[in-house]
Design a protein around this motif. Sequence first.
Motif, PDB file in Angstrom:
ATOM      1  N   ARG A   4     115.187 -25.555  49.067  1.00  0.00           N
ATOM      2  CA  ARG A   4     115.608 -25.276  50.443  1.00  0.00           C
ATOM      3  C   ARG A   4     115.499 -23.798  50.770  1.00  0.00           C
ATOM      4  NH1 ARG A   4     114.331 -29.825  52.485  1.00  0.00           N
ATOM      5  NH2 ARG A   4     115.807 -31.551  52.215  1.00  0.00           N
ATOM      6  N   GLY A   5     115.834 -22.949  49.803  1.00  0.00           N
ATOM      7  CA  GLY A   5     115.798 -21.513  50.051  1.00  0.00           C
ATOM      8  C   GLY A   5     114.409 -20.956  50.284  1.00  0.00           C
ATOM      9  N   HIS A   6     113.392 -21.597  49.695  1.00  0.00           N
ATOM     10  CA  HIS A   6     112.021 -21.087  49.811  1.00  0.00           C
ATOM     11  C   HIS A   6     111.122 -21.961  50.689  1.00  0.00           C
ATOM     12  CE1 HIS A   6     112.223 -17.744  46.912  1.00  0.00           C
ATOM     13  NE2 HIS A   6     113.116 -18.495  46.285  1.00  0.00           N
ATOM     14  N   GLY A   7     111.662 -23.029  51.260  1.00  0.00           N
ATOM     15  CA  GLY A   7     110.836 -23.887  52.118  1.00  0.00           C
ATOM     16  C   GLY A   7     109.728 -24.590  51.363  1.00  0.00           C
ATOM     17  N   VAL A   8     110.014 -25.025  50.130  1.00  0.00           N
ATOM     18  CA  VAL A   8     108.981 -25.641  49.293  1.00  0.00           C
ATOM     19  C   VAL A   8     108.535 -26.989  49.858  1.00  0.00           C
ATOM     20  CG1 VAL A   8     108.391 -26.438  46.969  1.00  0.00           C
ATOM     21  CG2 VAL A   8     109.912 -24.466  47.269  1.00  0.00           C
TER      22      VAL A   8
ATOM     23  N   GLN B 100     119.414 -36.304  43.435  1.00  0.00           N
ATOM     24  CA  GLN B 100     119.859 -36.447  44.816  1.00  0.00           C
ATOM     25  C   GLN B 100     120.254 -35.061  45.343  1.00  0.00           C
ATOM     26  OE1 GLN B 100     122.904 -39.446  45.057  1.00  0.00           O
ATOM     27  NE2 GLN B 100     121.620 -41.030  44.152  1.00  0.00           N
ATOM     28  N   GLU B 101     120.026 -34.861  46.643  1.00  0.00           N
ATOM     29  CA  GLU B 101     120.253 -33.532  47.201  1.00  0.00           C
ATOM     30  C   GLU B 101     121.719 -33.130  47.082  1.00  0.00           C
ATOM     31  OE1 GLU B 101     119.091 -30.697  50.978  1.00  0.00           O
ATOM     32  OE2 GLU B 101     118.525 -32.820  50.994  1.00  0.00           O
ATOM     33  N   ASP B 102     121.899 -31.896  46.603  1.00  0.00           N
ATOM     34  CA  ASP B 102     123.228 -31.336  46.424  1.00  0.00           C
ATOM     35  C   ASP B 102     123.088 -29.826  46.582  1.00  0.00           C
ATOM     36  OD1 ASP B 102     125.615 -30.240  45.449  1.00  0.00           O
ATOM     37  OD2 ASP B 102     125.868 -31.797  43.935  1.00  0.00           O
ATOM     38  N   PRO B 103     123.813 -29.218  47.514  1.00  0.00           N
ATOM     39  CA  PRO B 103     123.676 -27.776  47.739  1.00  0.00           C
ATOM     40  C   PRO B 103     124.066 -26.931  46.535  1.00  0.00           C
ATOM     41  CG  PRO B 103     125.582 -28.648  48.917  1.00  0.00           C
ATOM     42  CD  PRO B 103     124.805 -29.829  48.414  1.00  0.00           C
ATOM     43  N   ARG B 104     124.758 -27.511  45.545  1.00  0.00           N
ATOM     44  CA  ARG B 104     125.135 -26.767  44.347  1.00  0.00           C
ATOM     45  C   ARG B 104     124.067 -26.834  43.266  1.00  0.00           C
ATOM     46  NH1 ARG B 104     130.447 -30.166  43.345  1.00  0.00           N
ATOM     47  NH2 ARG B 104     128.829 -31.728  43.802  1.00  0.00           N
TER      48      ARG B 104
ATOM     49  N   GLY C 177     120.318 -16.515  39.291  1.00  0.00           N
ATOM     50  CA  GLY C 177     120.286 -17.927  39.638  1.00  0.00           C
ATOM     51  C   GLY C 177     121.586 -18.454  40.192  1.00  0.00           C
ATOM     52  N   ARG C 178     122.647 -17.647  40.161  1.00  0.00           N
ATOM     53  CA  ARG C 178     123.951 -18.084  40.670  1.00  0.00           C
ATOM     54  C   ARG C 178     124.157 -17.700  42.129  1.00  0.00           C
ATOM     55  NH1 ARG C 178     126.336 -14.892  35.613  1.00  0.00           N
ATOM     56  NH2 ARG C 178     124.973 -13.422  36.694  1.00  0.00           N
ATOM     57  N   ARG C 179     123.210 -16.931  42.687  1.00  0.00           N
ATOM     58  CA  ARG C 179     123.356 -16.445  44.054  1.00  0.00           C
ATOM     59  C   ARG C 179     122.079 -16.720  44.841  1.00  0.00           C
ATOM     60  NH1 ARG C 179     126.110 -13.041  40.670  1.00  0.00           N
ATOM     61  NH2 ARG C 179     128.275 -12.614  41.260  1.00  0.00           N
ATOM     62  N   ASP C 180     122.044 -16.211  46.072  1.00  0.00           N
ATOM     63  CA  ASP C 180     120.871 -16.432  46.913  1.00  0.00           C
ATOM     64  C   ASP C 180     119.641 -15.696  46.392  1.00  0.00           C
ATOM     65  OD1 ASP C 180     122.358 -18.016  48.571  1.00  0.00           O
ATOM     66  OD2 ASP C 180     122.785 -16.438  50.039  1.00  0.00           O
ATOM     67  N   THR C 181     119.830 -14.819  45.438  1.00  0.00           N
ATOM     68  CA  THR C 181     118.693 -14.071  44.874  1.00  0.00           C
ATOM     69  C   THR C 181     118.071 -14.784  43.685  1.00  0.00           C
ATOM     70  OG1 THR C 181     120.276 -12.804  43.545  1.00  0.00           O
ATOM     71  CG2 THR C 181     119.561 -11.823  45.639  1.00  0.00           C
ATOM     72  N   LEU C 182     118.319 -16.094  43.542  1.00  0.00           N
ATOM     73  CA  LEU C 182     117.684 -16.824  42.443  1.00  0.00           C
ATOM     74  C   LEU C 182     116.171 -16.720  42.575  1.00  0.00           C
ATOM     75  CD1 LEU C 182     117.795 -20.722  42.889  1.00  0.00           C
ATOM     76  CD2 LEU C 182     117.873 -19.131  44.783  1.00  0.00           C
TER      77      LEU C 182
ATOM     78  N   THR D  51     124.670 -26.962  36.482  1.00  0.00           N
ATOM     79  CA  THR D  51     123.909 -26.581  37.685  1.00  0.00           C
ATOM     80  C   THR D  51     122.520 -27.198  37.720  1.00  0.00           C
ATOM     81  OG1 THR D  51     123.128 -24.569  36.586  1.00  0.00           O
ATOM     82  CG2 THR D  51     125.115 -24.393  37.954  1.00  0.00           C
ATOM     83  N   MET D  52     122.021 -27.680  36.564  1.00  0.00           N
ATOM     84  CA  MET D  52     120.713 -28.308  36.503  1.00  0.00           C
ATOM     85  C   MET D  52     120.826 -29.828  36.415  1.00  0.00           C
ATOM     86  SD  MET D  52     118.796 -25.757  33.822  1.00  0.00           S
ATOM     87  CE  MET D  52     119.125 -23.989  33.829  1.00  0.00           C
TER      88      MET D  52
END
Length: 355
Positions: A209-213, A197-201, A249-254, A127-128
């Motif tokens: 993307r989740g935090h608008g960094v 490279q961008e990868d949603p996984r 870290g495996r869900r949207d609550t990372l 995942t990293m």
Amino acid sequence: MSTLRVTAESLTIHPHPNADALELAQVGLYRAVVAKGAYRTGDTAVYIPEQSVLPAPLIEELGLTGRLAGGNADRVKAVRLRGELSQGIVCRPRALAGVDLGAAAGDGTDFAELLGITKWVPPVPPTMNGDVESAPELLPWVDIENIARYPDVFAPGEPVVVTEKLHGSACLVTYVAADERVYVSSKGFGAKSLALQEDPRNLYWRAVRGHGVAEAAARIAGRLGAARVGIFGEVYGAGVQDLTYGADGRRDTLGYAVFDVAAEIGGEVRWLSADALLDGELPLVPSLFTGPYDVERVLQLATGRETVSGRDLHLREGVVIRPVVERYSPVTGGRAIAKAVSPAYLTRKGGTEYE
């Protein structure tokens, strides 16, 4: 992770309170357990720090076969010996028998290569990991030295900020204003000027993307007129490291928290206050203290329970110390920044150290 340097150091010897045949050799603020009578205060010996990987012949010479950490039993790790924390190895290897260690201590000679000692590189979970590309414009993170090894980074009473050090994985984001390009990387890949490279996984891209960094970096670039902006944060939670802070870290609550910001302005890269630039925009690492530097207070702050979750879920990894006014340090040869790590964190069981 600190840089690896194997150097000659002047020792201060202390009694071991729980063992008649052992003593404690102090290097900086570190203490390593040694055989009683092997050294006296003022003697010089080689100090091999934690996270060093030793070659088999040296391990055998030092009588440490089967006693070091890692799958190959070759990595130096903090341990408790008869109740006392021992960090690193103090020794006089035969390979340096003709070397004037006193003179070497004065000029800071690094013996790592000569002794065949390398730095341990943590594994990279899927995942990293991911496809990478060259990113020469990426703003890299820096290695933070341990205050125990370099206690003179800060002057007593110097105004400092102490923040909690989180046990996650460093996420590097660089926004390039000229073409609005966004680079995302890890500490390990970033050190090689490589971006993922961008990868949603991918863990880091999910956090960005989740935090608008990236959007926050673009806003900073616009406000400051910066050519590049780097936002450095920690991604954490279950599935990232063994300390989770109540996140997954495996869900949207990372979990995600910013610990530093850099900006290229007028051709010069400057380190800026994350609090001043991003408070209310992005999650920040907890600030524990602002005031005059006192090493004993810093070491106390490095211990205890985490404050990220607000629930004291587990032990604290440690703290990071910065001056209130950013400056150069002749001690580190770069930024005046250091860390202090909790002894409980160093000796915990089942810990992970992915990078």
